[in-house]
Design an enzyme around this catalytic site. Structure first.
Site, PDB file in Angstrom:
ATOM      1  N   ARG A   1       0.707  -1.033   0.298  1.00  0.00           N
ATOM      2  CA  ARG A   1      -0.091   0.051  -0.320  1.00  0.00           C
ATOM      3  C   ARG A   1       1.053   0.926   0.168  1.00  0.00           C
ATOM      4  O   ARG A   1       2.090   1.200   0.022  1.00  0.00           O
ATOM      5  CB  ARG A   1      -0.946  -0.312   1.868  1.00  0.00           C
ATOM      6  CG  ARG A   1      -2.297  -0.606   1.406  1.00  0.00           C
ATOM      7  CD  ARG A   1      -2.531  -0.553   2.460  1.00  0.00           C
ATOM      8  NE  ARG A   1      -3.656  -1.360   2.866  1.00  0.00           N
ATOM      9  CZ  ARG A   1      -4.857  -1.808   2.624  1.00  0.00           C
ATOM     10  NH1 ARG A   1      -5.322  -1.166   1.500  1.00  0.00           N
ATOM     11  NH2 ARG A   1      -5.454  -2.884   2.754  1.00  0.00           N
TER      12      ARG A   1
ATOM     13  N   ILE B   1     -19.415  -5.659   9.558  1.00  0.00           N
ATOM     14  CA  ILE B   1     -19.234  -4.893   9.283  1.00  0.00           C
ATOM     15  C   ILE B   1     -19.872  -4.049   8.778  1.00  0.00           C
ATOM     16  O   ILE B   1     -20.446  -2.875   8.370  1.00  0.00           O
ATOM     17  CB  ILE B   1     -17.837  -5.535   7.757  1.00  0.00           C
ATOM     18  CG1 ILE B   1     -16.739  -5.702   8.925  1.00  0.00           C
ATOM     19  CG2 ILE B   1     -17.821  -3.831   6.935  1.00  0.00           C
ATOM     20  CD1 ILE B   1     -15.860  -6.590   8.017  1.00  0.00           C
ATOM     21  N   GLY B   2     -21.361  -4.870   8.011  1.00  0.00           N
ATOM     22  CA  GLY B   2     -22.167  -4.827   7.057  1.00  0.00           C
ATOM     23  C   GLY B   2     -23.169  -3.512   8.347  1.00  0.00           C
ATOM     24  O   GLY B   2     -23.809  -2.681   7.538  1.00  0.00           O
TER      25      GLY B   2
ATOM     26  N   ALA C   1      -7.883  -7.064  14.639  1.00  0.00           N
ATOM     27  CA  ALA C   1      -6.809  -6.834  14.810  1.00  0.00           C
ATOM     28  C   ALA C   1      -5.723  -6.617  15.928  1.00  0.00           C
ATOM     29  O   ALA C   1      -5.059  -6.795  15.572  1.00  0.00           O
ATOM     30  CB  ALA C   1      -7.145  -4.899  14.392  1.00  0.00           C
TER      31      ALA C   1
ATOM     32  N   HIS D   1     -20.263   4.263  41.280  1.00  0.00           N
ATOM     33  CA  HIS D   1     -21.488   4.576  41.253  1.00  0.00           C
ATOM     34  C   HIS D   1     -21.405   6.149  40.974  1.00  0.00           C
ATOM     35  O   HIS D   1     -20.880   7.211  41.043  1.00  0.00           O
ATOM     36  CB  HIS D   1     -22.130   4.638  42.435  1.00  0.00           C
ATOM     37  CG  HIS D   1     -23.198   4.791  42.521  1.00  0.00           C
ATOM     38  ND1 HIS D   1     -24.197   4.669  41.700  1.00  0.00           N
ATOM     39  CD2 HIS D   1     -23.798   5.994  42.043  1.00  0.00           C
ATOM     40  CE1 HIS D   1     -25.375   4.970  41.259  1.00  0.00           C
ATOM     41  NE2 HIS D   1     -25.557   6.284  42.415  1.00  0.00           N
TER      42      HIS D   1
END
Ligand SMILES: Cc1cc2nc3c(=O)[nH]c(=O)nc-3n(C[C@H](O)[C@H](O)[C@H](O)COP(=O)(O)OP(=O)(O)OC[C@H]3O[C@@H](n4cnc5c(N)ncnc54)[C@H](O)[C@@H]3O)c2cc1C
Length: 466
Positions: A36, A185-186, A321, A445
């Site tokens: 990449r 993911i969707g 990840a 609390h």
């Protein structure tokens, strides 16, 4: 600099960059190769980070519109999608540059280009200008990750037929979006676009969403998403996706076998991810793959070729990840002769919707299958004072503990901040905690974390606030 390394790591995602840094910390001359233009892999470039940025921004947009219900009048709220996307891109570029800095700081050699095996110790790297060089290495760790899978004969154009990558960069808000696949993911991407104004239709082959998740949580999650306006077609099989003069048509058959068309502007195919093993020339060195084309490794992440290891999405296990990162550290330590280890019983999973869904350990379905006797403690967020104070009472916490020993075996929850709360439960499980241990730990609390304590108390039917 010489092109000879002790270890070459292929892939600069969470598995690869973390592994490279740990190897360098341990004194190894290490190179990290990634194809990449920026480091960080799927996670930082087109996964966890941009999706969480858009989930946060779209949630702000959506909840701001509802402020008046809580007595805060701020006038009309408008969306500037271009600016929102720029904001997301900024988060991505800051973090990817951060990884590059970390590699440099740790003296890892970063090589930009596509890697493939020439032999077990020689790697061919081709850069963007097709310039080739050979790198020599004693050991290699393959961390090449995964990419979106599509349906047969359906190709991503990333405009009308999109993968999650396209869903992170749409230029306008689609009127109607069909999402094929009801996995996390969707659903995360569906939540983003639903909040920004799209009508969302999810077509899922199974009779439930988020496969693998504790079924009770998955059912409640479905109800919450439906209440938010997302429409679901379960037990439905997509037969065809076609471009028309008006937009797109998704043809699916329901459980009665009836064929139905949905017209829409954009189709997001989110049916899973496949490992990146095809372009590495693995056949040349005889590396074995499993039936899903993932690299076969032993407990030490070693392939059948002894100086080559593999971790992350490219091997078996949850495609997450943090799993890749932990394996990155473990394999570096194993290469160094140490006892690197990942506890696969305690890998948390989070869906960053609103509310969030978080799980760790065994589901009820798994415990039944494994014939392990268990007790359940459940606590609804409607009885949590912090949740009530801030009007975020959807969801519940569920603790599964061993009937005999009381050891916590699994924790599943839908709640605001569930993604943060689950860390306490993962830590408790790593220390072999019982539900009694959690119940006797003082929790501040008013906080959402009190719901963890209450559900631990509920394991022995002694919750105070329900
Ligand atoms: C939309 C989306 C949202 C997600 N959200 C989350 C989340 O919230 N939490 C979570 O835990 N996980 C999430 N994930 C999953 C997560 O991104 C992956 O599990 C993780 O990135 C896997 O890490 P990895 O290092 O194994 O591989 P990757 O991150 O995929 O990195 C592999 C790298 O190797 C490079 N590469 C591949 N082949 C070669 C080659 N031959 N030569 C050189 N380089 C090569 C690739 O370009 C890539 O940069 C999400 C994924 C997506 C798609």
């Amino acid at each position: 600099m010489s092109d000879k390394f002790q270890v070459v790591v292929i892939g600069g995602g969470p598995g690869g960059y973390v592994c490279s840094i740990r190897l360098a910390q341990l004194g190894y001359k290490t190179a990290c190769i990634d194809s990449r233009s920026t480091l960080g892999g799927t996670c930082l470039n087109v996964g966890c980070i941009p999706s969480k940025s858009l989930l946060n921004l779209s949630e702000k947009f959506y909840s701001t519109k509802k402020f008046s219900e809580e007595g805060i009048e701020i006038g009309s709220v408008k969306l500037n999608l271009e600016k929102m996307m720029k904001n997301k891109d900024k988060s991505v570029s800051t973090l990817t540059k951060g990884v590059e800095f970390l590699l440099k700081k740790n003296k890892v050699t970063y090589i930009k280009g596509h890697a493939s095996f020439k032999s077990g110790t020689k790697i061919l790297v081709k850069d963007n200008n097709n310039k080739e060089k050979i790198i020599e290495t004693e050991k290699t760790v393959i961390c090449t990750g995964s990419e979106s899978t599509s349906l047969q004969k359906v190709n991503f154009d990333e405009k009308k037929i999109i993968s999650s990558t396209g869903a992170l960069s749409l230029k306008s808000v689609p009127k109607k979006m069909v999402i094929i696949g009801g996995g996390y993911i969707g659903l995360e991407m569906g939540s983003v676009w639903s909040r920004l104004g799209s009508e969302i239709y999810v077509v899922e082959f199974l009779d439930h969403i988020t496969p693998g998740m504790d079924r009770e949580i998955s059912k409640e999650f479905l109800k919450i998403l439906q209440k938010q306006g997302i429409k679901f077609y379960l037990e439905s099989k997509v037969e065809n996706v076609a471009k028309t003069s008006k937009g797109m048509t998704v043809k699916y058959s329901n459980k009665e076998g009836k064929k139905i068309d949905i017209e829409c502007d954009v189709v997001l195919v989110a049916i899973g991810r496949k490992p990146n093993t095809e372009k590495l020339n693995l056949g040349k060195i005889g590396i074995e793959l499993d039936k899903n084309k993932k690299i076969k490794v032993d407990k030490k992440y070693q392939t059948n070729v002894k100086n080559i290891f593999a971790i992350g999405d490219v091997i078996e296990g949850p495609m997450l990840a943090h799993k890749a990162e932990d394996e990155g550290i473990a394999v570096a330590e194993i290469i160094d002769g140490q006892a690197g280890h990942v506890n696969y019983n305690v890998i948390p999973g989070v869906v960053y919707t609103s509310p969030e869904v978080a799980t760790v350990g065994k589901t009820e379905e798994q415990l039944k299958k494994e014939q392990i006797n268990y007790k359940i403690g459940k606590f609804s967020l409607t009885a949590n004072s912090r949740a009530k104070t801030i009007n975020e009472t959807e969801g519940f916490v569920k603790i599964l503990a061993d009937s005999k020993t009381d050891k916590v075996l699994g924790v599943h929850m839908i709640s605001s901040h569930a993604g943060e709360l689950i860390a306490e439960m993962a830590l408790a499980m790593e220390f072999g905690a019982s539900s009694e241990d959690i119940a006797r730990t003082c929790h501040a609390h008013p906080t959402f974390s009190e719901a963890l304590k209450e559900s631990a108390l509920a394991v022995d039917k002694r919750a105070i606030h329900s």
